[in-house]
Structures are given as C-alpha cells and as structure tokens.
Design a protein around this motif. Structure first.
Motif, PDB file in Angstrom:
ATOM      1  N   MET A   1      57.307  43.107  46.981  1.00  0.00           N
ATOM      2  CA  MET A   1      57.337  44.148  46.219  1.00  0.00           C
ATOM      3  C   MET A   1      58.204  43.809  44.730  1.00  0.00           C
ATOM      4  O   MET A   1      57.699  43.527  43.725  1.00  0.00           O
ATOM      5  CB  MET A   1      56.952  44.675  46.516  1.00  0.00           C
ATOM      6  CG  MET A   1      55.750  44.724  47.121  1.00  0.00           C
ATOM      7  SD  MET A   1      54.372  46.866  47.499  1.00  0.00           S
ATOM      8  CE  MET A   1      55.272  47.487  49.063  1.00  0.00           C
ATOM      9  N   VAL A   2      59.511  44.045  44.874  1.00  0.00           N
ATOM     10  CA  VAL A   2      60.646  44.076  43.728  1.00  0.00           C
ATOM     11  C   VAL A   2      61.174  42.891  43.413  1.00  0.00           C
ATOM     12  O   VAL A   2      61.849  42.897  41.942  1.00  0.00           O
ATOM     13  CB  VAL A   2      60.819  45.034  43.719  1.00  0.00           C
ATOM     14  CG1 VAL A   2      62.213  45.629  43.591  1.00  0.00           C
ATOM     15  CG2 VAL A   2      60.588  46.724  44.716  1.00  0.00           C
ATOM     16  N   TYR A   3      61.547  42.216  43.945  1.00  0.00           N
ATOM     17  CA  TYR A   3      62.265  40.778  43.723  1.00  0.00           C
ATOM     18  C   TYR A   3      60.883  39.875  42.937  1.00  0.00           C
ATOM     19  O   TYR A   3      62.559  39.595  41.969  1.00  0.00           O
ATOM     20  CB  TYR A   3      63.098  40.624  45.219  1.00  0.00           C
ATOM     21  CG  TYR A   3      61.811  39.371  45.746  1.00  0.00           C
ATOM     22  CD1 TYR A   3      62.581  37.356  45.162  1.00  0.00           C
ATOM     23  CD2 TYR A   3      61.054  39.154  46.334  1.00  0.00           C
ATOM     24  CE1 TYR A   3      61.843  36.953  45.475  1.00  0.00           C
ATOM     25  CE2 TYR A   3      60.230  37.588  46.312  1.00  0.00           C
ATOM     26  CZ  TYR A   3      60.260  36.528  46.021  1.00  0.00           C
ATOM     27  OH  TYR A   3      59.547  35.865  45.747  1.00  0.00           O
ATOM     28  N   PRO A   4      60.660  40.255  42.504  1.00  0.00           N
ATOM     29  CA  PRO A   4      60.304  38.949  41.246  1.00  0.00           C
ATOM     30  C   PRO A   4      60.520  39.357  39.825  1.00  0.00           C
ATOM     31  O   PRO A   4      60.234  38.735  39.418  1.00  0.00           O
ATOM     32  CB  PRO A   4      58.450  39.215  41.460  1.00  0.00           C
ATOM     33  CG  PRO A   4      58.063  39.436  43.206  1.00  0.00           C
ATOM     34  CD  PRO A   4      59.377  40.648  43.678  1.00  0.00           C
ATOM     35  N   TYR A   5      60.998  40.729  39.516  1.00  0.00           N
ATOM     36  CA  TYR A   5      60.596  41.271  38.519  1.00  0.00           C
ATOM     37  C   TYR A   5      62.347  41.031  38.291  1.00  0.00           C
ATOM     38  O   TYR A   5      62.399  41.024  37.297  1.00  0.00           O
ATOM     39  CB  TYR A   5      60.650  42.572  38.472  1.00  0.00           C
ATOM     40  CG  TYR A   5      59.416  43.690  38.875  1.00  0.00           C
ATOM     41  CD1 TYR A   5      58.375  44.175  38.007  1.00  0.00           C
ATOM     42  CD2 TYR A   5      59.023  44.543  39.791  1.00  0.00           C
ATOM     43  CE1 TYR A   5      57.104  43.428  38.153  1.00  0.00           C
ATOM     44  CE2 TYR A   5      57.710  44.819  40.373  1.00  0.00           C
ATOM     45  CZ  TYR A   5      56.733  44.428  39.005  1.00  0.00           C
ATOM     46  OH  TYR A   5      56.007  45.156  39.051  1.00  0.00           O
ATOM     47  N   PHE A   6      62.861  40.760  38.771  1.00  0.00           N
ATOM     48  CA  PHE A   6      64.539  39.908  38.662  1.00  0.00           C
ATOM     49  C   PHE A   6      65.090  38.907  39.273  1.00  0.00           C
ATOM     50  O   PHE A   6      66.298  38.125  38.706  1.00  0.00           O
ATOM     51  CB  PHE A   6      65.744  41.094  39.568  1.00  0.00           C
ATOM     52  CG  PHE A   6      65.329  42.402  39.518  1.00  0.00           C
ATOM     53  CD1 PHE A   6      65.685  43.426  38.469  1.00  0.00           C
ATOM     54  CD2 PHE A   6      64.687  43.209  40.722  1.00  0.00           C
ATOM     55  CE1 PHE A   6      65.695  44.759  38.754  1.00  0.00           C
ATOM     56  CE2 PHE A   6      64.740  44.786  41.019  1.00  0.00           C
ATOM     57  CZ  PHE A   6      65.089  45.466  39.538  1.00  0.00           C
ATOM     58  N   ILE A   7      63.317  37.559  39.099  1.00  0.00           N
ATOM     59  CA  ILE A   7      63.537  36.577  39.726  1.00  0.00           C
ATOM     60  C   ILE A   7      63.293  35.480  38.403  1.00  0.00           C
ATOM     61  O   ILE A   7      62.264  35.634  37.957  1.00  0.00           O
ATOM     62  CB  ILE A   7      63.575  35.464  40.524  1.00  0.00           C
ATOM     63  CG1 ILE A   7      63.992  36.607  41.732  1.00  0.00           C
ATOM     64  CG2 ILE A   7      64.004  34.461  41.053  1.00  0.00           C
ATOM     65  CD1 ILE A   7      65.469  36.665  42.186  1.00  0.00           C
ATOM     66  N   SER A   8      64.281  34.896  37.323  1.00  0.00           N
ATOM     67  CA  SER A   8      63.671  34.270  36.094  1.00  0.00           C
ATOM     68  C   SER A   8      63.667  32.515  36.332  1.00  0.00           C
ATOM     69  O   SER A   8      63.024  32.092  35.759  1.00  0.00           O
ATOM     70  CB  SER A   8      64.202  34.352  35.156  1.00  0.00           C
ATOM     71  OG  SER A   8      66.059  33.477  35.365  1.00  0.00           O
ATOM     72  N   SER A   9      63.448  31.932  38.165  1.00  0.00           N
ATOM     73  CA  SER A   9      63.353  30.718  38.473  1.00  0.00           C
ATOM     74  C   SER A   9      62.802  30.280  39.078  1.00  0.00           C
ATOM     75  O   SER A   9      61.883  31.528  40.285  1.00  0.00           O
ATOM     76  CB  SER A   9      64.818  30.247  38.595  1.00  0.00           C
ATOM     77  OG  SER A   9      64.767  28.967  39.447  1.00  0.00           O
TER      78      SER A   9
END
Length: 68
Positions: A40-48
């Motif tokens: 739930m949290v990691y998509p906020y920190f990944i830009s690729s």
C-alpha cells in the motif's frame, strides 16, 4: 503516458495490499500483514513503471511462498 501507467499500477498493487492487510490482520498472519502494508505504501516512492511492476509482483508473491 508513463504517469497514467504509474497511477494504474499503483492502484492495482495498493488494492492487493489492502486485501493482504485485511487477511493478515484477521488471520493473525504476519507475512501477509507486512506485505500488505508495504504494497500500500511503496507506490508513493517509486517513479519508474518497470520497477513498480517488478517490485509489486515480488511483494505480491512473498505471502504465497513464505508461510509463518
């Protein structure tokens, strides 16, 4: 186009993470609970998009292979 793909994949993996989180909480299983939180949290920190999908697939498969 990449922004739309990031948003779509983020929603998909966050929804899967919510399902894992609810399952882990009700069953008292720590692996799905933690994987659900991370999903739930990691998509906020990944830009690729590629990294987002690859990491999401790995995190989604962890509860299947690791059962505590």
């Amino acid at each position: 186009m990449a922004d739309e793909a990031l948003l779509l994949w983020g929603v998909v993996f966050s929804s899967l993470g919510l399902g894992y989180f609810i399952y882990g909480k009700k069953q008292g299983a720590p692996v799905p609970l933690v994987c659900g939180l991370v999903l739930m949290v990691y998509p906020y920190f990944i830009s690729s998009t590629l990294v987002l999908v690859a990491l999401g697939m790995v995190l989604a498969a962890i509860p299947y292979f690791i059962r505590l």
